[in-house]
Design a protein around this motif. Structure first.
Motif, PDB file in Angstrom:
ATOM      1  N   ASN A   1       0.927  -1.122   0.010  1.00  0.00           N
ATOM      2  CA  ASN A   1      -0.019   0.013  -0.069  1.00  0.00           C
ATOM      3  C   ASN A   1       0.812   1.143  -0.061  1.00  0.00           C
ATOM      4  O   ASN A   1       0.620   2.229  -0.653  1.00  0.00           O
ATOM      5  N   LEU A   2       1.740   1.210   0.745  1.00  0.00           N
ATOM      6  CA  LEU A   2       2.687   2.532   0.889  1.00  0.00           C
ATOM      7  C   LEU A   2       3.636   2.872  -0.380  1.00  0.00           C
ATOM      8  O   LEU A   2       3.535   3.859  -0.847  1.00  0.00           O
ATOM      9  N   GLN A   3       3.901   1.687  -0.981  1.00  0.00           N
ATOM     10  CA  GLN A   3       4.782   1.959  -2.149  1.00  0.00           C
ATOM     11  C   GLN A   3       3.692   2.526  -3.208  1.00  0.00           C
ATOM     12  O   GLN A   3       4.371   3.383  -4.201  1.00  0.00           O
ATOM     13  N   LYS A   4       2.492   1.943  -3.548  1.00  0.00           N
ATOM     14  CA  LYS A   4       1.625   2.462  -4.400  1.00  0.00           C
ATOM     15  C   LYS A   4       1.278   3.859  -4.139  1.00  0.00           C
ATOM     16  O   LYS A   4       1.124   4.886  -5.016  1.00  0.00           O
ATOM     17  N   LEU A   5       1.049   4.238  -2.732  1.00  0.00           N
ATOM     18  CA  LEU A   5       0.533   5.473  -2.434  1.00  0.00           C
ATOM     19  C   LEU A   5       1.846   6.487  -2.741  1.00  0.00           C
ATOM     20  O   LEU A   5       1.635   7.738  -3.174  1.00  0.00           O
ATOM     21  N   ALA A   6       3.069   6.031  -2.402  1.00  0.00           N
ATOM     22  CA  ALA A   6       4.271   6.944  -2.358  1.00  0.00           C
ATOM     23  C   ALA A   6       4.548   7.317  -4.147  1.00  0.00           C
ATOM     24  O   ALA A   6       4.802   8.400  -4.366  1.00  0.00           O
ATOM     25  N   ALA A   7       4.292   6.279  -4.903  1.00  0.00           N
ATOM     26  CA  ALA A   7       4.654   6.391  -6.204  1.00  0.00           C
ATOM     27  C   ALA A   7       3.307   7.503  -6.790  1.00  0.00           C
ATOM     28  O   ALA A   7       3.896   8.592  -7.728  1.00  0.00           O
ATOM     29  N   ARG A   8       2.353   7.576  -6.377  1.00  0.00           N
ATOM     30  CA  ARG A   8       1.084   8.558  -6.847  1.00  0.00           C
ATOM     31  C   ARG A   8       1.610   9.743  -6.296  1.00  0.00           C
ATOM     32  O   ARG A   8       1.361  10.776  -6.999  1.00  0.00           O
ATOM     33  N   THR A   9       1.825   9.832  -4.772  1.00  0.00           N
ATOM     34  CA  THR A   9       2.218  11.211  -4.162  1.00  0.00           C
ATOM     35  C   THR A   9       3.352  11.930  -4.952  1.00  0.00           C
ATOM     36  O   THR A   9       3.494  12.936  -5.287  1.00  0.00           O
ATOM     37  N   LEU A  10       4.335  10.985  -5.113  1.00  0.00           N
ATOM     38  CA  LEU A  10       5.450  11.376  -5.875  1.00  0.00           C
ATOM     39  C   LEU A  10       5.495  12.237  -7.158  1.00  0.00           C
ATOM     40  O   LEU A  10       5.626  13.103  -7.456  1.00  0.00           O
ATOM     41  N   GLU A  11       4.433  11.396  -8.196  1.00  0.00           N
ATOM     42  CA  GLU A  11       4.170  12.186  -9.304  1.00  0.00           C
ATOM     43  C   GLU A  11       3.622  13.302  -9.171  1.00  0.00           C
ATOM     44  O   GLU A  11       3.702  14.049  -9.735  1.00  0.00           O
ATOM     45  N   ASP A  12       2.422  13.373  -8.074  1.00  0.00           N
ATOM     46  CA  ASP A  12       1.991  14.733  -7.543  1.00  0.00           C
ATOM     47  C   ASP A  12       3.124  15.898  -7.449  1.00  0.00           C
ATOM     48  O   ASP A  12       2.814  16.992  -7.934  1.00  0.00           O
ATOM     49  N   LEU A  13       3.750  15.282  -6.670  1.00  0.00           N
ATOM     50  CA  LEU A  13       5.120  16.311  -6.251  1.00  0.00           C
ATOM     51  C   LEU A  13       5.810  16.779  -7.382  1.00  0.00           C
ATOM     52  O   LEU A  13       5.937  17.969  -7.616  1.00  0.00           O
ATOM     53  N   VAL A  14       6.188  15.903  -8.153  1.00  0.00           N
ATOM     54  CA  VAL A  14       6.914  16.277  -9.399  1.00  0.00           C
ATOM     55  C   VAL A  14       6.218  17.109 -10.406  1.00  0.00           C
ATOM     56  O   VAL A  14       6.586  18.250 -10.936  1.00  0.00           O
TER      57      VAL A  14
END
Length: 306
Positions: free
Chosen positions: A140-153
């Protein structure tokens, strides 16, 4: 390639699945929420810091690897934690859980008779934590982090586009100021030439009286040297134009250009300073001051570019 700012923020949440009701009649556990936020500000290098809940700390290396694959510079802070829904905090612990907690407490008191008994709040908290052990937080954390990182970029890219637009506007103003200064150079040369000739005549007049011809010649050479150094602003304007062209080229290219831009801004400031120190006219001094104001504004903006 886009220009990226080092400033950005993104957050997201996801819920874990609801656990089924127990065979002993206990209520079903409501879903827990996994929350994650990433914020970044400017920094000379990539500086990562993590604030993770106990159940997530083992996944820090995977998060670090994910972030470093997309972000190269900036002070980045990652926060993540698991929270139970409000209904979950008041759910009734199962009989099996209470029996296990009682057995553990009896064992502890056997060896440590003075140990305090568990409070109701501690029992509910331990029971809730036990209910979350079946959740695969890593996935769950890895998927959420990938999505959040995309938003940050994406946020950093939008801010970078805004900074690039402002920098290009300042470069256009610098070019206009340089264009105003360039025609002044021949005029300043002529003014300085007239001053030089007047002082030469004074030196020659002194040579007819108390001063020797050698003294007059030395004075004339000194004036000529000072004259040459004083009016040589064409070089500064040429170098300044070259730096402006290079900065514009880097902005159009994009990517990791922050450090290179920072160096070029220092060079721009040096040329504008020299231009002001060699100025022999009030108009040229004003142009130098206006240039330095623009360059200082650019320096502040460049500090935020990756």
């Amino acid at each position: 390639m886009p220009v990226y700012s080092m400033t950005g923020y993104a957050s997201a949440q996801t819920s874990a699945g609801t656990a089924p009701a127990g065979h002993d009649g206990s209520k079903a556990a409501t879903a827990s929420r996994l929350g994650l936020e990433i914020r970044s500000v400017n920094s000379r290098f990539l500086d990562l810091s993590f604030r993770l809940g106990e159940e997530l700390r083992a996944h820090e290396p995977a998060l670090r690897e994910l972030i470093t694959s997309r972000i190269k510079r900036g002070k980045v802070e990652v926060r993540a934690g698991v929270e139970g829904a409000s209904a979950e905090l008041a759910r009734e612990p199962s009989m099996a859980t209470l029996q296990r907690l009682a057995a553990v407490q009896d064992t502890v008191k056997t060896w440590m008779p003075t140990a305090a008994a568990l409070s109701v709040g501690e029992i509910l908290r331990l029971a809730a934590a036990e209910g979350d052990t079946s959740v695969d937080w890593g996935d769950n954390l890895q998927k959420l982090a990938a999505r959040t990182l995309e938003d940050l970029v994406s946020a950093r890219e939008r801010e970078g586009a805004r900074l690039a637009k402002m920098l290009l506007g300042h470069l256009a103003q610098l070019r206009q100021l340089a264009a105003q200064a360039k025609p002044m150079v021949p005029q300043l040369v002529e003014q300085q030439r007239q001053k030089f000739l007047e002082r030469w005549k004074e030196a020659m007049a002194l040579g007819e009286g108390t001063a020797t011809p050698e003294a007059a010649q030395d004075r004339a050479l000194t004036e000529a040297t000072a004259f040459a150094i004083r009016i040589d602003v064409a070089e500064e304007l040429t170098r300044l134009a070259a730096h402006v062209d290079e900065i514009e080229r880097l902005i159009q290219k994009g990517g990791e250009i922050g450090k290179r831009l920072d160096f070029l801004i220092q060079e721009l400031h040096r040329e504008a300073n020299t231009l002001g120190s060699k100025s022999a006219a009030l108009e040229l001094t004003k142009i130098s001051v206006d240039m330095k104001v623009l360059i200082e504004q650019m320096r502040e903006q460049v500090q935020n570019i990756e």
